[in-house]
Write a protein that holds these residues in place. Structure first.
Motif, mmCIF file in Angstrom:
data_model
loop_
_atom_site.group_PDB
_atom_site.id
_atom_site.type_symbol
_atom_site.label_atom_id
_atom_site.label_comp_id
_atom_site.label_asym_id
_atom_site.label_seq_id
_atom_site.Cartn_x
_atom_site.Cartn_y
_atom_site.Cartn_z
ATOM 1 N N LEU A 160 0.826 -1.201 0.000
ATOM 2 C CA LEU A 160 0.000 0.000 0.000
ATOM 3 C C LEU A 160 0.865 1.259 0.000
ATOM 4 O O LEU A 160 1.994 1.250 0.475
ATOM 5 C CB LEU A 160 -0.923 0.003 1.225
ATOM 6 N N TYR A 161 0.294 2.312 -0.534
ATOM 7 C CA TYR A 161 0.983 3.594 -0.614
ATOM 8 C C TYR A 161 0.188 4.630 0.181
ATOM 9 O O TYR A 161 -0.823 5.139 -0.311
ATOM 10 C CB TYR A 161 1.117 4.050 -2.074
ATOM 11 N N PRO A 162 0.612 4.937 1.404
ATOM 12 C CA PRO A 162 -0.094 5.961 2.181
ATOM 13 C C PRO A 162 0.285 7.363 1.711
ATOM 14 O O PRO A 162 1.415 7.608 1.294
ATOM 15 C CB PRO A 162 0.404 5.712 3.605
ATOM 16 N N GLN A 163 -0.685 8.261 1.751
ATOM 17 C CA GLN A 163 -0.443 9.653 1.399
ATOM 18 C C GLN A 163 -1.050 10.533 2.482
ATOM 19 O O GLN A 163 -2.242 10.433 2.765
ATOM 20 C CB GLN A 163 -1.062 9.992 0.044
ATOM 21 N N PHE A 164 -0.232 11.369 3.072
ATOM 22 C CA PHE A 164 -0.657 12.270 4.133
ATOM 23 C C PHE A 164 -0.711 13.694 3.599
ATOM 24 O O PHE A 164 0.199 14.123 2.899
ATOM 25 C CB PHE A 164 0.355 12.260 5.281
ATOM 26 N N SER A 165 -1.762 14.431 3.970
ATOM 27 C CA SER A 165 -1.805 15.872 3.751
ATOM 28 C C SER A 165 -1.601 16.493 5.130
ATOM 29 O O SER A 165 -2.318 16.162 6.075
ATOM 30 C CB SER A 165 -3.144 16.312 3.166
ATOM 31 N N ASP A 176 3.804 23.743 6.122
ATOM 32 C CA ASP A 176 5.189 23.723 6.598
ATOM 33 C C ASP A 176 5.567 22.511 7.445
ATOM 34 O O ASP A 176 6.723 22.363 7.819
ATOM 35 C CB ASP A 176 5.571 25.002 7.364
ATOM 36 N N ALA A 177 4.609 21.647 7.777
ATOM 37 C CA ALA A 177 4.933 20.451 8.558
ATOM 38 C C ALA A 177 5.547 19.396 7.636
ATOM 39 O O ALA A 177 5.440 19.469 6.415
ATOM 40 C CB ALA A 177 3.680 19.898 9.226
ATOM 41 N N LYS A 178 6.204 18.414 8.255
ATOM 42 C CA LYS A 178 6.752 17.309 7.483
ATOM 43 C C LYS A 178 6.501 16.005 8.236
ATOM 44 O O LYS A 178 6.132 16.013 9.412
ATOM 45 C CB LYS A 178 8.234 17.499 7.185
ATOM 46 N N LEU A 179 6.711 14.889 7.557
ATOM 47 C CA LEU A 179 6.415 13.566 8.098
ATOM 48 C C LEU A 179 7.698 12.799 8.371
ATOM 49 O O LEU A 179 8.650 12.871 7.593
ATOM 50 C CB LEU A 179 5.567 12.799 7.077
ATOM 51 N N ASP A 180 7.707 12.077 9.495
ATOM 52 C CA ASP A 180 8.856 11.247 9.849
ATOM 53 C C ASP A 180 8.339 9.897 10.331
ATOM 54 O O ASP A 180 7.517 9.872 11.242
ATOM 55 C CB ASP A 180 9.664 11.943 10.956
ATOM 56 N N PRO A 181 8.721 8.772 9.753
ATOM 57 C CA PRO A 181 9.693 8.681 8.663
ATOM 58 C C PRO A 181 9.065 9.091 7.327
ATOM 59 O O PRO A 181 7.852 9.086 7.171
ATOM 60 C CB PRO A 181 10.061 7.195 8.664
ATOM 61 N N LYS A 182 9.935 9.420 6.396
ATOM 62 C CA LYS A 182 9.500 9.745 5.044
ATOM 63 C C LYS A 182 8.931 8.489 4.400
ATOM 64 O O LYS A 182 9.387 7.383 4.669
ATOM 65 C CB LYS A 182 10.671 10.224 4.193
ATOM 66 N N ILE A 183 7.967 8.671 3.525
ATOM 67 C CA ILE A 183 7.411 7.544 2.772
ATOM 68 C C ILE A 183 8.101 7.541 1.417
ATOM 69 O O ILE A 183 8.004 8.501 0.663
ATOM 70 C CB ILE A 183 5.888 7.677 2.631
ATOM 71 N N THR A 184 8.811 6.472 1.133
ATOM 72 C CA THR A 184 9.597 6.424 -0.102
ATOM 73 C C THR A 184 9.086 5.378 -1.086
ATOM 74 O O THR A 184 9.647 5.228 -2.163
ATOM 75 C CB THR A 184 11.074 6.117 0.210
ATOM 76 N N GLY A 185 8.036 4.672 -0.743
ATOM 77 C CA GLY A 185 7.504 3.639 -1.625
ATOM 78 C C GLY A 185 6.373 2.910 -0.936
ATOM 79 O O GLY A 185 5.730 3.445 -0.035
ATOM 80 N N LYS A 186 6.175 1.675 -1.347
ATOM 81 C CA LYS A 186 5.067 0.913 -0.759
ATOM 82 C C LYS A 186 5.367 0.589 0.703
ATOM 83 O O LYS A 186 6.522 0.511 1.130
ATOM 84 C CB LYS A 186 4.798 -0.355 -1.556
ATOM 85 N N VAL A 187 4.284 0.425 1.467
ATOM 86 C CA VAL A 187 4.390 0.165 2.901
ATOM 87 C C VAL A 187 3.590 -1.088 3.227
ATOM 88 O O VAL A 187 2.514 -1.309 2.680
ATOM 89 C CB VAL A 187 3.861 1.367 3.715
ATOM 90 N N ASP A 188 4.115 -1.901 4.128
ATOM 91 C CA ASP A 188 3.459 -3.134 4.571
ATOM 92 C C ASP A 188 2.637 -2.826 5.824
ATOM 93 O O ASP A 188 3.188 -2.548 6.880
ATOM 94 C CB ASP A 188 4.511 -4.199 4.855
ATOM 95 N N PHE A 189 1.311 -2.875 5.695
ATOM 96 C CA PHE A 189 0.399 -2.642 6.810
ATOM 97 C C PHE A 189 -0.221 -3.948 7.298
ATOM 98 O O PHE A 189 -1.242 -3.925 7.979
ATOM 99 C CB PHE A 189 -0.721 -1.674 6.391
ATOM 100 N N PRO A 216 0.166 -1.432 14.722
ATOM 101 C CA PRO A 216 -0.051 -0.493 13.611
ATOM 102 C C PRO A 216 1.127 0.458 13.402
ATOM 103 O O PRO A 216 1.909 0.709 14.314
ATOM 104 C CB PRO A 216 -1.307 0.279 14.036
ATOM 105 N N LYS A 217 1.224 0.964 12.190
ATOM 106 C CA LYS A 217 2.286 1.907 11.830
ATOM 107 C C LYS A 217 2.043 3.257 12.499
ATOM 108 O O LYS A 217 0.909 3.697 12.642
ATOM 109 C CB LYS A 217 2.334 2.129 10.318
ATOM 110 N N THR A 218 3.130 3.888 12.891
ATOM 111 C CA THR A 218 3.065 5.219 13.468
ATOM 112 C C THR A 218 3.964 6.151 12.667
ATOM 113 O O THR A 218 5.094 5.811 12.355
ATOM 114 C CB THR A 218 3.516 5.199 14.951
ATOM 115 N N TYR A 219 3.411 7.308 12.342
ATOM 116 C CA TYR A 219 4.159 8.346 11.636
ATOM 117 C C TYR A 219 4.105 9.606 12.491
ATOM 118 O O TYR A 219 3.073 9.930 13.077
ATOM 119 C CB TYR A 219 3.540 8.629 10.262
ATOM 120 N N THR A 220 5.204 10.325 12.546
ATOM 121 C CA THR A 220 5.270 11.537 13.355
ATOM 122 C C THR A 220 5.194 12.762 12.460
ATOM 123 O O THR A 220 5.933 12.879 11.481
ATOM 124 C CB THR A 220 6.574 11.562 14.179
#
Length: 124
Positions: free
Chosen positions: A71-76, A80-93, A99-103
């Protein structure tokens, strides 16, 4: 013919972070929209994701039969905010127990809010 070369030192007027992104004074830090795409880059959501900015959770239901490993998650995010970790491709959910956590990191890089992505699969 006379050529004049002038060397002007480049000192950044505004600071940038390790990703080359501008660091601003904004302290806002939240997810405004979330999309989840399959390998064909089409949505796999059955309805809009539920984003709780207080509990810092994203709850999303996907269609029955969705391959959760590709799957390819997309965050809006807020400006000026940013996401950590960066999403660089498909993700295994596929591990729904953990569950996955993004900061989300604010524009001033001083506020960090972890968002947990909870995925449920539509009943057949």
């Amino acid at each position: 013919m006379l050529a004049l070369v002038v060397w002007v030192g480049c000192t950044p007027e505004f600071p940038v972070d390790e990703d080359g992104l501008l660091i601003t004074e904004r302290a806002e830090c939240y997810v405004s929209n979330f999309e989840l795409l399959g390998p064909d880059f089409q949505t796999v959501r059955t309805k809009n994701a539920e984003i709780d900015t207080v509990a810092q959770t994203i709850n999303v239901e996907v269609f029955y039969g969705t391959d959760l490993r590709n799957l390819y998650p997309q965050f809006s995010l807020v400006t000026d905010a940013k996401l950590d970790p960066k999403i660089t491709g498909k993700v295994d959910f596929s591990d729904r127990v953990n569950p996955k956590t993004y900061t989300v990191v604010s524009g001033n890089r001083k506020v960090r809010k972890p968002y947990t992505v909870n995925i449920t699969v539509q009943k057949p």
